[in-house]
Write an enzyme that holds these catalytic residues in place. Sequence first.
Site, PDB file in Angstrom:
ATOM      1  N   GLY A   9    -111.296  23.866  80.168  1.00  0.00           N
ATOM      2  CA  GLY A   9    -110.774  24.808  81.150  1.00  0.00           C
ATOM      3  C   GLY A   9    -109.424  25.378  80.752  1.00  0.00           C
ATOM      4  N   GLY A  61    -107.113  33.498  83.413  1.00  0.00           N
ATOM      5  CA  GLY A  61    -106.365  34.762  83.311  1.00  0.00           C
ATOM      6  C   GLY A  61    -105.114  34.507  82.499  1.00  0.00           C
ATOM      7  N   GLY A  90    -102.156  35.845  82.279  1.00  0.00           N
ATOM      8  CA  GLY A  90    -100.883  35.779  82.984  1.00  0.00           C
ATOM      9  C   GLY A  90    -100.761  34.488  83.781  1.00  0.00           C
ATOM     10  CB  ALA A  91    -103.008  32.991  86.314  1.00  0.00           C
ATOM     11  CG  LEU A 120    -101.148  31.336  62.227  1.00  0.00           C
ATOM     12  CD1 LEU A 120    -100.249  30.894  61.083  1.00  0.00           C
ATOM     13  CD2 LEU A 120    -101.884  32.622  61.867  1.00  0.00           C
ATOM     14  N   GLY A 121    -104.148  29.072  65.494  1.00  0.00           N
ATOM     15  CA  GLY A 121    -105.138  28.061  65.847  1.00  0.00           C
ATOM     16  C   GLY A 121    -104.798  26.702  65.239  1.00  0.00           C
ATOM     17  CB  ALA A 149    -105.910  28.856  78.244  1.00  0.00           C
ATOM     18  CB  ALA A 150    -105.007  27.122  72.511  1.00  0.00           C
ATOM     19  N   GLY A 151    -103.440  29.648  73.419  1.00  0.00           N
ATOM     20  CA  GLY A 151    -102.346  30.597  73.205  1.00  0.00           C
ATOM     21  C   GLY A 151    -101.471  30.721  74.444  1.00  0.00           C
ATOM     22  CG  ASP A 152    -103.103  32.101  77.948  1.00  0.00           C
ATOM     23  OD1 ASP A 152    -102.613  33.098  77.370  1.00  0.00           O
ATOM     24  OD2 ASP A 152    -104.251  32.085  78.423  1.00  0.00           O
TER      25      ASP A 152
HETATM   26  P1  ATP Z   1    -106.506  31.635  73.195  1.00  0.00           P
HETATM   27  O1  ATP Z   1    -106.870  33.087  73.085  1.00  0.00           O
HETATM   28  O2  ATP Z   1    -107.693  30.711  73.051  1.00  0.00           O
HETATM   29  O3  ATP Z   1    -105.660  31.342  74.374  1.00  0.00           O
HETATM   30  P2  ATP Z   1    -104.981  32.204  70.861  1.00  0.00           P
HETATM   31  O4  ATP Z   1    -106.092  32.740  70.020  1.00  0.00           O
HETATM   32  O5  ATP Z   1    -104.048  33.166  71.489  1.00  0.00           O
HETATM   33  O6  ATP Z   1    -105.575  31.242  71.961  1.00  0.00           O
HETATM   34  P3  ATP Z   1    -104.475  30.172  68.923  1.00  0.00           P
HETATM   35  O7  ATP Z   1    -103.783  30.564  67.675  1.00  0.00           O
HETATM   36  O8  ATP Z   1    -105.932  29.888  68.850  1.00  0.00           O
HETATM   37  O9  ATP Z   1    -104.089  31.228  70.033  1.00  0.00           O
HETATM   38  O10 ATP Z   1    -103.785  28.876  69.509  1.00  0.00           O
HETATM   39  C1  ATP Z   1    -102.444  28.877  69.956  1.00  0.00           C
HETATM   40  C2  ATP Z   1    -101.768  27.621  69.482  1.00  0.00           C
HETATM   41  O11 ATP Z   1    -102.515  26.487  69.954  1.00  0.00           O
HETATM   42  C3  ATP Z   1    -101.736  27.468  67.955  1.00  0.00           C
HETATM   43  O12 ATP Z   1    -100.592  28.117  67.436  1.00  0.00           O
HETATM   44  C4  ATP Z   1    -101.696  25.959  67.810  1.00  0.00           C
HETATM   45  O13 ATP Z   1    -100.374  25.498  67.942  1.00  0.00           O
HETATM   46  C5  ATP Z   1    -102.505  25.449  69.011  1.00  0.00           C
HETATM   47  N1  ATP Z   1    -103.907  25.189  68.641  1.00  0.00           N
HETATM   48  C6  ATP Z   1    -104.971  26.014  68.783  1.00  0.00           C
HETATM   49  N2  ATP Z   1    -106.099  25.449  68.331  1.00  0.00           N
HETATM   50  C7  ATP Z   1    -105.755  24.215  67.896  1.00  0.00           C
HETATM   51  C8  ATP Z   1    -106.465  23.115  67.303  1.00  0.00           C
HETATM   52  N3  ATP Z   1    -107.779  23.189  67.071  1.00  0.00           N
HETATM   53  N4  ATP Z   1    -105.770  22.005  66.992  1.00  0.00           N
HETATM   54  C9  ATP Z   1    -104.440  21.913  67.245  1.00  0.00           C
HETATM   55  N5  ATP Z   1    -103.717  22.904  67.784  1.00  0.00           N
HETATM   56  C10 ATP Z   1    -104.345  24.045  68.107  1.00  0.00           C
HETATM   57  O1  RIB Z   2    -106.412  33.270  77.330  1.00  0.00           O
HETATM   58  C1  RIB Z   2    -107.485  32.705  78.008  1.00  0.00           C
HETATM   59  C2  RIB Z   2    -107.874  33.561  79.167  1.00  0.00           C
HETATM   60  O2  RIB Z   2    -108.397  34.777  78.705  1.00  0.00           O
HETATM   61  C3  RIB Z   2    -108.979  32.981  80.040  1.00  0.00           C
HETATM   62  O3  RIB Z   2    -108.493  32.114  81.049  1.00  0.00           O
HETATM   63  C4  RIB Z   2    -109.685  34.205  80.578  1.00  0.00           C
HETATM   64  O4  RIB Z   2    -109.464  34.437  81.942  1.00  0.00           O
HETATM   65  C5  RIB Z   2    -109.179  35.366  79.719  1.00  0.00           C
HETATM   66  O5  RIB Z   2    -108.338  36.153  80.435  1.00  0.00           O
END
Ligand code: ATP
Ligand code: RIB
Length: 314
Positions: free
Chosen positions: A290, A40, A42-43, A223-224, A252-255
């Site tokens: 995870g 999630g 938020g969590a 930007l991933g 959850a990279a973005g989180d």
């Molecule tokens: P998600 O929805 O999966 O939580 P997101 O789409 O909101 O993520 P991303 O831009 O994919 O966000 O990733 C957030 C941050 O994580 C990026 O700005 C970057 O710093 C890091 N990141 C993501 N993917 C990678 C990768 N493959 N290698 C290194 N850093 C990464």
């Molecule tokens: O940002 C990642 C999250 O998006 C996952 O943990 C999933 O629960 C969805 O909400």
Amino acid sequence: MKKEIVVVGSINLDLVASSSRIPLPGETVSGSSFRTFPGGKGANQAVAAARLGGAVTILGKLGNDAFGIELRDSLENAGVKTGPVENVADSSGVALINTDAKGENAITVMAGANGHLSPVDIDANVELLRRAGIVLTQLEIPMDTIGHLASFTRQEGIPLMLDPAPAKPLSSALLSCVDWLTPNETETCVLLGRAERNLSQSELEDAATSLLQRGCKNVILKLGARGCYLALADGTRRAVPAHKVTAVDTTAAGDAFNGAFAVAILSGENAVNSAEWACAVAALSVTRHGAQPSMPTPSELERFLEAPSIALKP
Ligand code: ATP
Ligand code: RIB
């Protein structure tokens, strides 16, 4: 006393099927593993911030089910205060996630209890919100609740970070209440009404500037594997590269990024340094499976920064 981070957002159980590739519509593929993780948006952001030492409280809703017990435990074990989280007569939020061999994912979210977080809950927690040094929210709770929260934080002068995920168009009235807007590439395109879903390096500055013109104070494009791009109220424009890692699960990279950025900015770091630190935290998170289990502690981060090519074991 440490200023608090208050997260107003979703709490889900993630049901994750891994396969070599994500099935196309109408297709069946054989999976290699199935696991469940607390998640999630938020969590996850709350856990990311708490693992890094932030004082974090979450306001959200859980169902009256076994998932609800597991999800509250996960938050509390990470040090997140869950006092304002009520259980409601519904199922807890669930996310069905497919991941592939490159660590990419496709997600379907069922809001369940998250859909019960209402403007009344914001009004019932104004004292908690007034103590916050920063409030974090995302788009997995009802839009009228987000609008009400944003009006309140603006009126009270409390910084608001909005992760506009999952992607949807937003009004300028809402964006003008946002101090830190943190869209990924897809979300940026949706907010700007672009048909394409990606941005070239040369388009980043214009895209971020267009979002600033919609009213938010600062923009961080996530930007991933390219890292992030900052466009700040003081005129700063800066690309921050990602760390080179082997991604096994980008969920959850973005989180991880948002939770880490909140901790850093609240500690008094400037935005560029905070974004560099958040990129390191997010990079480490993608080397692990995870959502919540992938969020690192400061000592894990320290080891990673000494040897960033080594993916640490969870
Ligand atoms: P998600 O929805 O999966 O939580 P997101 O789409 O909101 O993520 P991303 O831009 O994919 O966000 O990733 C957030 C941050 O994580 C990026 O700005 C970057 O710093 C890091 N990141 C993501 N993917 C990678 C990768 N493959 N290698 C290194 N850093 C990464
Ligand atoms: O940002 C990642 C999250 O998006 C996952 O943990 C999933 O629960 C969805 O909400």
